[in-house]
Design a protein around this motif. Sequence first.
Motif, PDB file in Angstrom:
ATOM      1  N   ILE A  35       0.840  -1.202   0.000  1.00  0.00           N
ATOM      2  CA  ILE A  35       0.000   0.000   0.000  1.00  0.00           C
ATOM      3  C   ILE A  35       0.874   1.250   0.000  1.00  0.00           C
ATOM      4  O   ILE A  35       0.656   2.188  -0.785  1.00  0.00           O
ATOM      5  N   GLU A  36       1.881   1.280   0.863  1.00  0.00           N
ATOM      6  CA  GLU A  36       2.759   2.439   0.958  1.00  0.00           C
ATOM      7  C   GLU A  36       3.582   2.633  -0.312  1.00  0.00           C
ATOM      8  O   GLU A  36       3.811   3.783  -0.749  1.00  0.00           O
ATOM      9  N   ILE A 105     -10.670  -4.180   1.472  1.00  0.00           N
ATOM     10  CA  ILE A 105     -10.065  -5.279   0.704  1.00  0.00           C
ATOM     11  C   ILE A 105      -9.464  -4.744  -0.588  1.00  0.00           C
ATOM     12  O   ILE A 105      -8.327  -5.083  -0.962  1.00  0.00           O
ATOM     13  N   SER A 106     -10.223  -3.910  -1.293  1.00  0.00           N
ATOM     14  CA  SER A 106      -9.748  -3.376  -2.569  1.00  0.00           C
ATOM     15  C   SER A 106      -8.510  -2.511  -2.385  1.00  0.00           C
ATOM     16  O   SER A 106      -7.504  -2.682  -3.079  1.00  0.00           O
ATOM     17  N   LEU A 107      -8.546  -1.591  -1.420  1.00  0.00           N
ATOM     18  CA  LEU A 107      -7.386  -0.739  -1.174  1.00  0.00           C
ATOM     19  C   LEU A 107      -6.195  -1.557  -0.687  1.00  0.00           C
ATOM     20  O   LEU A 107      -5.032  -1.224  -0.963  1.00  0.00           O
ATOM     21  N   GLY A 113      -2.991   3.270  -4.717  1.00  0.00           N
ATOM     22  CA  GLY A 113      -2.152   4.444  -4.509  1.00  0.00           C
ATOM     23  C   GLY A 113      -2.580   5.334  -3.365  1.00  0.00           C
ATOM     24  O   GLY A 113      -2.246   6.525  -3.347  1.00  0.00           O
ATOM     25  N   VAL A 114      -3.295   4.805  -2.396  1.00  0.00           N
ATOM     26  CA  VAL A 114      -3.727   5.613  -1.246  1.00  0.00           C
ATOM     27  C   VAL A 114      -2.765   5.398  -0.078  1.00  0.00           C
ATOM     28  O   VAL A 114      -2.084   4.378   0.013  1.00  0.00           O
ATOM     29  N   ARG A 115      -2.741   6.367   0.823  1.00  0.00           N
ATOM     30  CA  ARG A 115      -1.917   6.242   2.018  1.00  0.00           C
ATOM     31  C   ARG A 115      -2.574   5.330   3.048  1.00  0.00           C
ATOM     32  O   ARG A 115      -3.791   5.128   3.037  1.00  0.00           O
TER      33      ARG A 115
END
Length: 511
Positions: A35-36, A105-107, A113-115
């Motif tokens: 994620i990061e 789940i999706s993120l 590209g989210v924090r």
Amino acid sequence: MTITLHPGTVPLADLASIYWSGENAVLDRGFDTQIEKAAARIAAIAAGNEPVYGVNTGFGKLASIKIDAADTATLQRNLILSHCCGVGAALPENIVRLIMALKLISLGRGASGVRLDLVRLIEGMLERRVTPLIPEKGSVGASGDLAPLAHLAAVMMGEGEAFFEGERLSGSAALERAGLAPVVLAAKEGLALINGTQASTALALAGLFRAHRAAQAALITGALSTDAAMGSSAPFTADIHTLRGHRGQIDTAAALRALLDGSAIRQSHLDGDERVQDPYCIRCQPQVDGACLDLLRQAGRTLEIEANAVTDNPLVLSDESVVSGGNFHAEPVAFAADQIAIAICEIGAIAQRRIALLVDPALSYGLPPFLARKPGLNSGLMIAEVTSAALMSENKQMSHPASVDSTPTSANQEDHVSMACHGARRLLQMTENLFAIIGIEALAGVQGVELRAPLTTSPLLQKAAACLREAVPGLDEDRYMAPDLAAATGLVAAGALTASIGPDLLPALED
């Protein structure tokens, strides 16, 4: 209880627990690194000059307009506020919580590209039961469920409205009371939150779980009706269904055999039964309800894949390129919702015919008209059957496929849409109708079995009858009937009827 989500492999059973029981959900921390990494890639693009859709450009038909780096946060905020265009009643809390879990789940797949700040805020909202007010209408199921998800994102920004501790509050007040801080959206984060099929998928999953619960209860009430009508259990013989080979049919027949095993009513007419064959609503239960079970299982497989999917746009791919695609188009969800709607309709249709059989003295093999102990003076279940017919017809009308409809939106940029969101939302009303139809069949089936006394039904069906009788007394004389129907419907909807005989005996959603 808290469910740890492993994006890409979350099973239907975990999603069902979130829906039915309201469990909390958090992401497996092993996904934090990816994620990061994706968030850093988006931040680098936002600081540069290369135009990338959704990061430093406008949206939809406005994608050709480049946005200055200094305006990135304003761009994302404006996106969310302008897309909060939902109308209608607020979605139920359990569905909103499922939407939030699906968004996690999706993120969590690390392609959005989210924090991590956004992920942690959604987790905190789930834990502390801050439920965004999401109006039920406004999505066409393409470019994501834009309006519904914008109402979720708005609360995360401290805008919009939310429910907290039984109160309807502003988004900022709800977060503050829960001890949470709003976020300021960075590049692409607003788009990542509202692009996606999570609202459509959550509604379809809710319809699936409810339809399966009704399907299990329909096997119990179908077996009760079979015994009440002195129907034959021979058509449920295992070899018949093995010869055809459909898994749902085989499983359904096995459940019916188990439910009827040990019935003294059945034993009483094994010899000398003058009827050669029962009507289809009795004889063909495995073929009809089994086919419906297969359809639900197929829809379940589709929705499990979708629940684990990344459906926003653009996506940060494994080579760190950022590519615009169309995963937000909810066509798979729309098809699954239509399949579920057809199954709901048919489970109710054949159950209604069994109710009609039991109240008709020409078909019920010796039962009194409308199952009234003193017919004429009493109308019995005459109008309860009419109500079941009304609900069956309503479900028929609602079962028309939503996925075949489309209308261009966004100045023809989004010129083919799925209609998945309202296609899935209708399943809530359809299953409510189906719960009532099955509840009415429970009333008729138990009344019919009791009218066969001193003969008794099977031990398992006696348990189901006892469950009903705890909530609804036997019908000896006409009385105000609406509470009886409501109580029986509630037993089906709550899963109490299936629990009374042990749910492990009934076919599971995952074969």
